[in-house]
Design a protein around this motif. Sequence first.
Motif, PDB file in Angstrom:
ATOM      1  N   LEU A 136       0.844  -1.186   0.000  1.00 27.55           N
ATOM      2  CA  LEU A 136       0.000   0.000   0.000  1.00 27.55           C
ATOM      3  C   LEU A 136       0.884   1.243   0.000  1.00 27.55           C
ATOM      4  O   LEU A 136       2.048   1.183   0.400  1.00 27.55           O
ATOM      5  CB  LEU A 136      -0.916  -0.022   1.221  1.00 27.55           C
ATOM      6  CG  LEU A 136      -1.932  -1.163   1.234  1.00 27.55           C
ATOM      7  CD1 LEU A 136      -2.770  -1.117   2.502  1.00 27.55           C
ATOM      8  CD2 LEU A 136      -2.832  -1.117   0.012  1.00 27.55           C
ATOM      9  N   PRO A 137       0.361   2.375  -0.442  1.00 30.31           N
ATOM     10  CA  PRO A 137       1.199   3.571  -0.549  1.00 30.31           C
ATOM     11  C   PRO A 137       1.650   4.075   0.823  1.00 30.31           C
ATOM     12  O   PRO A 137       0.905   4.007   1.794  1.00 30.31           O
ATOM     13  CB  PRO A 137       0.281   4.584  -1.232  1.00 30.31           C
ATOM     14  CG  PRO A 137      -1.097   4.125  -0.910  1.00 30.31           C
ATOM     15  CD  PRO A 137      -1.020   2.633  -0.858  1.00 30.31           C
ATOM     16  N   ASP A 138       2.869   4.569   0.868  1.00 30.95           N
ATOM     17  CA  ASP A 138       3.399   5.168   2.080  1.00 30.95           C
ATOM     18  C   ASP A 138       2.892   6.610   2.159  1.00 30.95           C
ATOM     19  O   ASP A 138       3.121   7.401   1.245  1.00 30.95           O
ATOM     20  CB  ASP A 138       4.929   5.148   2.032  1.00 30.95           C
ATOM     21  CG  ASP A 138       5.564   5.706   3.287  1.00 30.95           C
ATOM     22  OD1 ASP A 138       4.826   6.010   4.249  1.00 30.95           O
ATOM     23  OD2 ASP A 138       6.794   5.849   3.310  1.00 30.95           O
ATOM     24  N   VAL A 139       2.175   6.939   3.215  1.00 30.77           N
ATOM     25  CA  VAL A 139       1.628   8.295   3.339  1.00 30.77           C
ATOM     26  C   VAL A 139       2.331   9.100   4.424  1.00 30.77           C
ATOM     27  O   VAL A 139       1.925  10.219   4.715  1.00 30.77           O
ATOM     28  CB  VAL A 139       0.102   8.267   3.617  1.00 30.77           C
ATOM     29  CG1 VAL A 139      -0.629   7.595   2.465  1.00 30.77           C
ATOM     30  CG2 VAL A 139      -0.219   7.585   4.932  1.00 30.77           C
ATOM     31  N   ASP A 140       3.369   8.545   5.016  1.00 34.43           N
ATOM     32  CA  ASP A 140       4.078   9.256   6.088  1.00 34.43           C
ATOM     33  C   ASP A 140       4.638  10.579   5.582  1.00 34.43           C
ATOM     34  O   ASP A 140       5.451  10.613   4.653  1.00 34.43           O
ATOM     35  CB  ASP A 140       5.233   8.406   6.637  1.00 34.43           C
ATOM     36  CG  ASP A 140       4.743   7.254   7.488  1.00 34.43           C
ATOM     37  OD1 ASP A 140       3.538   7.215   7.794  1.00 34.43           O
ATOM     38  OD2 ASP A 140       5.560   6.388   7.846  1.00 34.43           O
ATOM     39  N   GLY A 141       4.165  11.669   6.161  1.00 34.21           N
ATOM     40  CA  GLY A 141       4.697  12.988   5.859  1.00 34.21           C
ATOM     41  C   GLY A 141       4.406  13.502   4.465  1.00 34.21           C
ATOM     42  O   GLY A 141       5.071  14.422   3.998  1.00 34.21           O
ATOM     43  N   VAL A 142       3.411  12.914   3.785  1.00 35.91           N
ATOM     44  CA  VAL A 142       3.097  13.376   2.436  1.00 35.91           C
ATOM     45  C   VAL A 142       1.690  13.972   2.395  1.00 35.91           C
ATOM     46  O   VAL A 142       0.898  13.811   3.327  1.00 35.91           O
ATOM     47  CB  VAL A 142       3.206  12.231   1.387  1.00 35.91           C
ATOM     48  CG1 VAL A 142       4.584  11.605   1.409  1.00 35.91           C
ATOM     49  CG2 VAL A 142       2.140  11.172   1.620  1.00 35.91           C
ATOM     50  N   ASP A 143       1.400  14.656   1.308  1.00 37.72           N
ATOM     51  CA  ASP A 143       0.058  15.171   1.058  1.00 37.72           C
ATOM     52  C   ASP A 143      -0.665  14.131   0.213  1.00 37.72           C
ATOM     53  O   ASP A 143      -0.148  13.715  -0.835  1.00 37.72           O
ATOM     54  CB  ASP A 143       0.128  16.505   0.310  1.00 37.72           C
ATOM     55  CG  ASP A 143       0.942  17.543   1.081  1.00 37.72           C
ATOM     56  OD1 ASP A 143       0.677  17.737   2.271  1.00 37.72           O
ATOM     57  OD2 ASP A 143       1.851  18.143   0.471  1.00 37.72           O
ATOM     58  N   THR A 144      -1.854  13.721   0.634  1.00 35.55           N
ATOM     59  CA  THR A 144      -2.502  12.618  -0.063  1.00 35.55           C
ATOM     60  C   THR A 144      -4.018  12.750  -0.078  1.00 35.55           C
ATOM     61  O   THR A 144      -4.617  13.283   0.857  1.00 35.55           O
ATOM     62  CB  THR A 144      -2.114  11.268   0.594  1.00 35.55           C
ATOM     63  OG1 THR A 144      -2.614  10.189  -0.192  1.00 35.55           O
ATOM     64  CG2 THR A 144      -2.644  11.144   2.011  1.00 35.55           C
ATOM     65  N   ASP A 145      -4.620  12.297  -1.171  1.00 34.45           N
ATOM     66  CA  ASP A 145      -6.064  12.102  -1.283  1.00 34.45           C
ATOM     67  C   ASP A 145      -6.296  10.615  -1.509  1.00 34.45           C
ATOM     68  O   ASP A 145      -5.671  10.016  -2.399  1.00 34.45           O
ATOM     69  CB  ASP A 145      -6.652  12.874  -2.479  1.00 34.45           C
ATOM     70  CG  ASP A 145      -6.813  14.366  -2.212  1.00 34.45           C
ATOM     71  OD1 ASP A 145      -6.552  14.813  -1.080  1.00 34.45           O
ATOM     72  OD2 ASP A 145      -7.195  15.084  -3.159  1.00 34.45           O
ATOM     73  N   ILE A 146      -7.187  10.016  -0.727  1.00 36.38           N
ATOM     74  CA  ILE A 146      -7.453   8.579  -0.825  1.00 36.38           C
ATOM     75  C   ILE A 146      -8.959   8.348  -0.846  1.00 36.38           C
ATOM     76  O   ILE A 146      -9.687   8.899  -0.017  1.00 36.38           O
ATOM     77  CB  ILE A 146      -6.821   7.813   0.353  1.00 36.38           C
ATOM     78  CG1 ILE A 146      -5.294   7.943   0.325  1.00 36.38           C
ATOM     79  CG2 ILE A 146      -7.233   6.338   0.327  1.00 36.38           C
ATOM     80  CD1 ILE A 146      -4.595   7.336   1.531  1.00 36.38           C
ATOM     81  N   VAL A 147      -9.414   7.515  -1.789  1.00 43.40           N
ATOM     82  CA  VAL A 147     -10.812   7.109  -1.842  1.00 43.40           C
ATOM     83  C   VAL A 147     -10.892   5.601  -1.614  1.00 43.40           C
ATOM     84  O   VAL A 147     -10.174   4.831  -2.253  1.00 43.40           O
ATOM     85  CB  VAL A 147     -11.477   7.448  -3.190  1.00 43.40           C
ATOM     86  CG1 VAL A 147     -12.967   7.088  -3.143  1.00 43.40           C
ATOM     87  CG2 VAL A 147     -11.304   8.922  -3.523  1.00 43.40           C
TER      88      VAL A 147
END
Length: 198
Positions: A10-21
């Motif tokens: 799964l995508p690493d979202v640590d410290g990033v800007d993200t949109d997830i559905v």
Amino acid sequence: LNVFYTDIALPDVDGVDTDIVFVIDTTGSMSDEINGVRENVKALAESIAKAARSYRIALVDYKDSPEEGDAYVARTDVDFTTDVSQFQAGADALYADGGGDYAESVYSGVEQALNLKWRDGVKKSVFIIGDAPGKDPEPASGLTQKDVIAKASSEGVALYPLGRVDYYDDSSDTETASPFGLLRSAPVDPNSKENQEA
């Protein structure tokens, strides 16, 4: 997601800007899994909120088709939000019913997610959670797997199919694949050469 099988990262979202559905199958065949799905996506929402620099999460569910008695094919249950409680309330309201034949309107669910208003310059992901493959093409919309992969790629959205699908072909052999389709058991990376050429 403990309830579901996946062999993809799964995508690493640590410290990033993200949109997830989150795009979830809510047909009757999911009745044994829907409670686990609700709890897992609620927990994931909390994890995303803690880890990401900025985030928005949304929730879409999909069914089969009106021909099978379903009131809708796909709908947005929670539009993009930073309110984890609102997202969790939407997840709590999901219930499994309806559907008819084996394949579902997965691609309408993904299309519904792709049509939301995504932010520019963020990591964009769709998590597809289900237990049956998509109708390819879908009878009402005409959508195919190729269509939604091309659209996701053009918009920079990565698709992550999660779940276990047991598919029985004419020879009664069993194959296991993702809910996104029998050909995909890995994330669809919008930056891959394969998808840019699609």
